[in-house]
Design an enzyme around this catalytic site. Structure first.
Site, PDB file in Angstrom:
ATOM      1  N   SER A 180      24.205 -26.353 -68.234  1.00 52.87           N
ATOM      2  CA  SER A 180      22.824 -27.100 -68.369  1.00 52.87           C
ATOM      3  C   SER A 180      21.894 -25.939 -68.774  1.00 52.87           C
ATOM      4  CB  SER A 180      22.594 -27.896 -67.244  1.00 52.87           C
ATOM      5  OG  SER A 180      20.955 -28.218 -67.118  1.00 52.87           O
ATOM      6  N   ASN A 181      21.973 -24.720 -67.469  1.00 57.23           N
ATOM      7  CA  ASN A 181      20.737 -23.797 -67.816  1.00 57.23           C
ATOM      8  C   ASN A 181      20.985 -23.009 -69.140  1.00 57.23           C
ATOM      9  OD1 ASN A 181      22.059 -20.878 -66.977  1.00 57.23           O
ATOM     10  ND2 ASN A 181      23.329 -22.273 -65.942  1.00 57.23           N
ATOM     11  N   HIS A 206      30.316 -23.923 -64.897  1.00 66.65           N
ATOM     12  CA  HIS A 206      30.146 -24.124 -66.166  1.00 66.65           C
ATOM     13  C   HIS A 206      30.398 -23.231 -67.109  1.00 66.65           C
ATOM     14  CE1 HIS A 206      28.875 -28.815 -65.520  1.00 66.65           C
ATOM     15  NE2 HIS A 206      29.909 -28.736 -65.437  1.00 66.65           N
ATOM     16  N   GLU A 216      25.811 -32.460 -60.921  1.00 71.70           N
ATOM     17  CA  GLU A 216      24.925 -31.906 -60.019  1.00 71.70           C
ATOM     18  C   GLU A 216      24.076 -33.123 -59.700  1.00 71.70           C
ATOM     19  OE1 GLU A 216      20.451 -29.647 -58.921  1.00 71.70           O
ATOM     20  OE2 GLU A 216      22.126 -28.475 -60.461  1.00 71.70           O
ATOM     21  N   SER A 274      26.035 -19.038 -65.801  1.00 72.00           N
ATOM     22  CA  SER A 274      27.490 -18.960 -65.105  1.00 72.00           C
ATOM     23  C   SER A 274      28.339 -18.235 -66.066  1.00 72.00           C
ATOM     24  CB  SER A 274      27.961 -20.376 -65.291  1.00 72.00           C
ATOM     25  OG  SER A 274      27.334 -21.124 -66.311  1.00 72.00           O
ATOM     26  N   CYS A 323      24.336 -15.651 -61.182  1.00 75.19           N
ATOM     27  CA  CYS A 323      23.335 -15.942 -60.146  1.00 75.19           C
ATOM     28  C   CYS A 323      24.172 -15.867 -58.925  1.00 75.19           C
ATOM     29  CB  CYS A 323      22.669 -17.432 -60.385  1.00 75.19           C
ATOM     30  SG  CYS A 323      23.591 -18.710 -60.323  1.00 75.19           S
TER      31      CYS A 323
END
Length: 316
Positions: A226-227, A41, A126, A269, A12
Site C-alpha cells: 500500500s505505502n 508486502h 491491515e 517494506s 521502517c
C-alpha cells in the site's frame, strides 16, 4: 543522467521488527516457522524467508499442532487471534506497534458502544485486522475510502462517533476524507493526529521533494504494498512519470532514454539491496553517482518480543 535518492526511503521500524521476528524464530526454533499472511508486502523479503524455512499461510487451520506461528506486521482480527489461542501453537506477534495503537482505539470504541469509521482500503490485511477489533453489536464499524463513501454513509447515532485511519494511506487523500467526515458528522471524534504512521508520512514528504527535481521517479516496492503504491501515485500526481518496480530487472530502457534526472525511492517494506541494484542498473544506462537528498532523520526502533531477543550469530 543524474540519479537522486529520496531520503528517507526503504525499511521502517515496524518492517525491521517483523522481519527480525521471523529470522530470529527460524534461528532459535528451526524450520518450519508458519507466518499468517506475508510478513511484509515485499516479494524479495518473502521469497528469501521462504527459502530459509518460513511457510506463509492465510488460514490458521493450515498450521499443524505444536508449530510456531507468527502474525504479520499488518495485524490480525480478534477472531484470528482467538482461533490461534484455541490451538496448541506457540504464537509470536509481529504486528507493527503503530497498527496495534489503532487496534486499541477501535477496541476502546467497541467497549463503549460507540460507532467507529475506519478510513482505509477494502481487502487490505491491515484493514481486515483493524475492523476485526470491533465486536459490540450495539454500535457498528464502517469502512470508507473516499469522500463519496462518507456522504453515502448512514450511522445509528451521530452524537457518539469516532474515526481511525489505516497507517499506510496517502496523507493528502486522507485529509480530504477527514474533512468530509467532519462536515458530514460535526460531532465525530478522531485521534489527535491521524493514524498514518511516521514512516508513511516521511516517505511521501521525501518523494514530493524528489519529484520536484526528477523527470522520472522509480519506486522500489511490490504491487501489493500500500505505502509503495501511494509513493508512485504522489509522484504521478505531481506530473512526473513514475513506475513501481520490484527490482532492477523491471526497469525499461525507454523510461530513462534522454532523461537528465531520475529519482529513486523505496517503500517501507523494500530492502536497501534492491535500491542498490536499481542504482547499478541506472548507471549501466548512463547514470552518474547516486546523490542522496536531505530529509528527515529516522531513529525509531521497535523491540522484538523478549523470547526472541537473541543475537542470531550465537545460534548454530
Amino acid at each position: 543522467m543524474q540519479i537522486l535518492l529520496a531520503n528517507p526511503r526503504g525499511f521502517c521500524a515496524g518492517v525491521d521488527r517483523a522481519i527480525s521476528i521471523v529470522e530470529n524464530a527460524l534461528a532459535i526454533y528451526g524450520a518450519p516457522i508458519y507466518v499468517r499472511h506475508e510478513v511484509v508486502h515485499n516479494r524479495y523479503v518473502v521469497d528469501s524467508l521462504r527459502e530459509r524455512g518460513a511457510i506463509f499461510i492465510e488460514q490458521i487451520s493450515e498450521v499443524p499442532d505444536g508449530a510456531i506461528l507468527i502474525f504479520s506486521a499488518h495485524g490480525v482480527s480478534q477472531a484470528v487471534r482467538n482461533e490461534a489461542k484455541s490451538r496448541d501453537l506457540t504464537v509470536f506477534d509481529a504486528t507493527c506497534p503503530l497498527v496495534t495503537k489503532v487496534h486499541m482505539e477501535v477496541a476502546r470504541a467497541s467497549r463503549r458502544g460507540e460507532e467507529s469509521i475506519l478510513i482505509g482500503h477494502a481487502g487490505h490485511p491491515e484493514v481486515e485486522g483493524t475492523m476485526g477489533q470491533y465486536s459490540n453489536p450495539e454500535g457498528g464499524m464502517y469502512l470508507v475510502e473516499s469522500p463519496d463513501d462518507v456522504w453515502k454513509l448512514t450511522v445509528k447515532n451521530e452524537e457518539k462517533l469516532s474515526f481511525m485511519t489505516q497507517t499506510t494511506l496517502s496523507v493528502d487523500d486522507t485529509s480530504d476524507v477527514i474533512d468530509a467526515l467532519r462536515k458530514r458528522f460535526p460531532k465525530i471524534v478522531g485521534p489527535r493526529k491521524d493514524d498514518i504512521c511516521y514512516a508513511t508520512t516521511n516517505r511521501q514528504e521525501a518523494v514530493r521533494a524528489l519529484a520536484e527535481q526528477a523527470e522520472v521517479v522509480l519506486v522500489v516496492g511490490s504491487k501489493n504494498s500500500s505505502n509503495s503504491n501511494r509513493l508512485a501515485e504522489l509522484a504521478q500526481r505531481m506530473g512526473k512519470r513514475a513506475f513501481l518496480i520490484d527490482d532492477a530487472k523491471d526497469i525499461q530502457e525507454e523510461w530513462v532514454k534522454e532523461v537528465k534526472c531520475v529519482g529513486v525511492t523505496a517503500g517501507a517494506s523494500a530492502p536497501d539491496i534492491l535500491v542498490q541494484n536499481v542504482v547499478a542498473r541506472l548507471q549501466q544506462l548512463g547514470g552518474g553517482e547516486a546523490i542522496p537528498l536531505e530529509g528527515r532523520e529516522e531513529n525509531i526502533v521497535f523491540e522484538v518480543p523478549k523470547e526472541l531477543r537473541v543475537d542470531i550469530r550465537e545460534v548454530d
